[in-house]
Design a protein around this motif. Structure first.
Motif, PDB file in Angstrom:
ATOM      1  N   GLY A   8       0.762  -1.232   0.000  1.00 16.97           N
ATOM      2  CA  GLY A   8       0.000   0.000   0.000  1.00 16.97           C
ATOM      3  C   GLY A   8       0.794   1.283   0.000  1.00 16.97           C
ATOM      4  O   GLY A   8       0.221   2.367  -0.094  1.00 16.97           O
ATOM      5  N   GLY A   9       2.102   1.198   0.111  1.00 12.27           N
ATOM      6  CA  GLY A   9       2.899   2.417   0.092  1.00 12.27           C
ATOM      7  C   GLY A   9       2.955   3.021  -1.299  1.00 12.27           C
ATOM      8  O   GLY A   9       2.455   2.450  -2.276  1.00 12.27           O
ATOM      9  N   GLY A  10       3.564   4.202  -1.398  1.00 11.44           N
ATOM     10  CA  GLY A  10       3.696   4.846  -2.697  1.00 11.44           C
ATOM     11  C   GLY A  10       3.927   6.333  -2.580  1.00 11.44           C
ATOM     12  O   GLY A  10       4.238   6.848  -1.504  1.00 11.44           O
ATOM     13  N   VAL A  12       2.394  10.119  -2.995  1.00 12.06           N
ATOM     14  CA  VAL A  12       1.115  10.827  -2.925  1.00 12.06           C
ATOM     15  C   VAL A  12       1.387  12.306  -2.704  1.00 12.06           C
ATOM     16  O   VAL A  12       2.403  12.680  -2.094  1.00 12.06           O
ATOM     17  CB  VAL A  12       0.238  10.238  -1.795  1.00 12.06           C
ATOM     18  CG1 VAL A  12       0.878  10.436  -0.436  1.00 12.06           C
ATOM     19  CG2 VAL A  12      -1.170  10.800  -1.838  1.00 12.06           C
ATOM     20  N   SER A  17      -4.272  10.654   0.428  1.00 13.73           N
ATOM     21  CA  SER A  17      -4.495   9.525   1.320  1.00 13.73           C
ATOM     22  C   SER A  17      -3.825   8.266   0.786  1.00 13.73           C
ATOM     23  O   SER A  17      -3.648   8.099  -0.421  1.00 13.73           O
ATOM     24  CB  SER A  17      -6.000   9.245   1.471  1.00 13.73           C
ATOM     25  OG  SER A  17      -6.683  10.343   2.039  1.00 13.73           O
ATOM     26  N   LEU A  18      -3.464   7.395   1.711  1.00 15.59           N
ATOM     27  CA  LEU A  18      -2.967   6.068   1.395  1.00 15.59           C
ATOM     28  C   LEU A  18      -3.478   5.109   2.459  1.00 15.59           C
ATOM     29  O   LEU A  18      -3.729   5.514   3.601  1.00 15.59           O
ATOM     30  CB  LEU A  18      -1.437   6.013   1.387  1.00 15.59           C
ATOM     31  CG  LEU A  18      -0.680   6.581   0.194  1.00 15.59           C
ATOM     32  CD1 LEU A  18       0.826   6.530   0.477  1.00 15.59           C
ATOM     33  CD2 LEU A  18      -0.993   5.815  -1.077  1.00 15.59           C
ATOM     34  N   ARG A  19      -3.600   3.848   2.079  1.00 14.11           N
ATOM     35  CA  ARG A  19      -3.975   2.804   3.030  1.00 14.11           C
ATOM     36  C   ARG A  19      -2.923   1.714   2.988  1.00 14.11           C
ATOM     37  O   ARG A  19      -2.701   1.095   1.941  1.00 14.11           O
ATOM     38  CB  ARG A  19      -5.338   2.233   2.696  1.00 14.11           C
ATOM     39  CG  ARG A  19      -5.884   1.282   3.769  1.00 14.11           C
ATOM     40  CD  ARG A  19      -7.111   0.571   3.280  1.00 14.11           C
ATOM     41  NE  ARG A  19      -7.834  -0.100   4.357  1.00 14.11           N
ATOM     42  CZ  ARG A  19      -8.518  -1.227   4.197  1.00 14.11           C
ATOM     43  NH1 ARG A  19      -8.569  -1.794   2.999  1.00 14.11           N
ATOM     44  NH2 ARG A  19      -9.171  -1.767   5.221  1.00 14.11           N
ATOM     45  N   LEU A  20      -2.288   1.481   4.136  1.00 15.09           N
ATOM     46  CA  LEU A  20      -1.303   0.419   4.254  1.00 15.09           C
ATOM     47  C   LEU A  20      -1.960  -0.829   4.834  1.00 15.09           C
ATOM     48  O   LEU A  20      -2.851  -0.734   5.683  1.00 15.09           O
ATOM     49  CB  LEU A  20      -0.156   0.848   5.162  1.00 15.09           C
ATOM     50  CG  LEU A  20       0.579   2.146   4.797  1.00 15.09           C
ATOM     51  CD1 LEU A  20       1.735   2.373   5.774  1.00 15.09           C
ATOM     52  CD2 LEU A  20       1.072   2.119   3.382  1.00 15.09           C
ATOM     53  N   GLN A  81      -5.026   3.565   7.728  1.00 16.36           N
ATOM     54  CA  GLN A  81      -5.585   4.542   6.809  1.00 16.36           C
ATOM     55  C   GLN A  81      -4.962   5.896   7.125  1.00 16.36           C
ATOM     56  O   GLN A  81      -5.091   6.391   8.250  1.00 16.36           O
ATOM     57  CB  GLN A  81      -7.107   4.611   6.964  1.00 16.36           C
ATOM     58  CG  GLN A  81      -7.776   5.648   6.078  1.00 16.36           C
ATOM     59  CD  GLN A  81      -7.657   5.324   4.602  1.00 16.36           C
ATOM     60  OE1 GLN A  81      -7.848   4.179   4.191  1.00 16.36           O
ATOM     61  NE2 GLN A  81      -7.345   6.327   3.785  1.00 16.36           N
ATOM     62  N   ASN A  83      -4.792   9.801   6.096  1.00 16.92           N
ATOM     63  CA  ASN A  83      -5.441  10.909   5.402  1.00 16.92           C
ATOM     64  C   ASN A  83      -4.685  12.208   5.676  1.00 16.92           C
ATOM     65  O   ASN A  83      -3.887  12.290   6.613  1.00 16.92           O
ATOM     66  CB  ASN A  83      -6.892  11.043   5.859  1.00 16.92           C
ATOM     67  CG  ASN A  83      -7.732   9.818   5.545  1.00 16.92           C
ATOM     68  OD1 ASN A  83      -7.501   9.122   4.549  1.00 16.92           O
ATOM     69  ND2 ASN A  83      -8.702   9.535   6.388  1.00 16.92           N
ATOM     70  N   VAL A 116       6.627   5.323   1.944  1.00 16.34           N
ATOM     71  CA  VAL A 116       5.580   6.326   1.748  1.00 16.34           C
ATOM     72  C   VAL A 116       6.269   7.658   1.495  1.00 16.34           C
ATOM     73  O   VAL A 116       7.069   8.113   2.316  1.00 16.34           O
ATOM     74  CB  VAL A 116       4.650   6.428   2.969  1.00 16.34           C
ATOM     75  CG1 VAL A 116       3.704   7.614   2.829  1.00 16.34           C
ATOM     76  CG2 VAL A 116       3.867   5.135   3.156  1.00 16.34           C
TER      77      VAL A 116
END
Length: 120
Positions: A8-10, A12, A17-20, A81, A83, A116
């Protein structure tokens, strides 16, 4: 043996928002606490959030109100999560779980880390 696999990283943009996710597998009898840590370049690894087996959550002040932790005990998985991300959230994020193995040993296990990056 117990393995933790994160995803789920990346990259942004700020405010995004990202969800790991972190899933545990292997010789698991029970999982106590689950949590996420992070380590930015040149800094020590720090706790982001953790959750007890009873569902009690604990957050670092820097992420309160922005990050939410949850766990799915049936799937041996913990989620983060994130945000309203800020550039200062940029780090490698690691999950950790305190696991009771099928041989009734208790130990802490770590994931391999997921990057992240919050940047415009």
């Amino acid at each position: 043996q117990v393995q933790l696999v994160e995803s789920g990283g990346g990259l942004v943009q700020p405010g995004g928002s990202l969800r790991l996710s972190c899933a545990a597998s292997g010789s698991i009898f029970r999982i106590y606490a689950m949590g996420w840590y992070r380590q930015a370049p040149g800094k020590q690894r720090e706790l982001v959030a953790d959750i007890s087996s009873g569902g009690r959550e604990n957050y670092a002040d820097s992420v309160k109100g922005r990050f939410t932790l949850s766990r799915d005990n049936a799937k041996n998985t913990v989620y983060l999560q994130m945000n309203s991300l800020k550039p200062e959230d940029t780090a490698v994020y690691y999950c950790k779980m305190r696991v009771v193995t099928t041989l009734k040993f208790v130990d802490d296990y770590w994931g391999q880390g997921t990057q992240v990056t919050v940047s415009s």
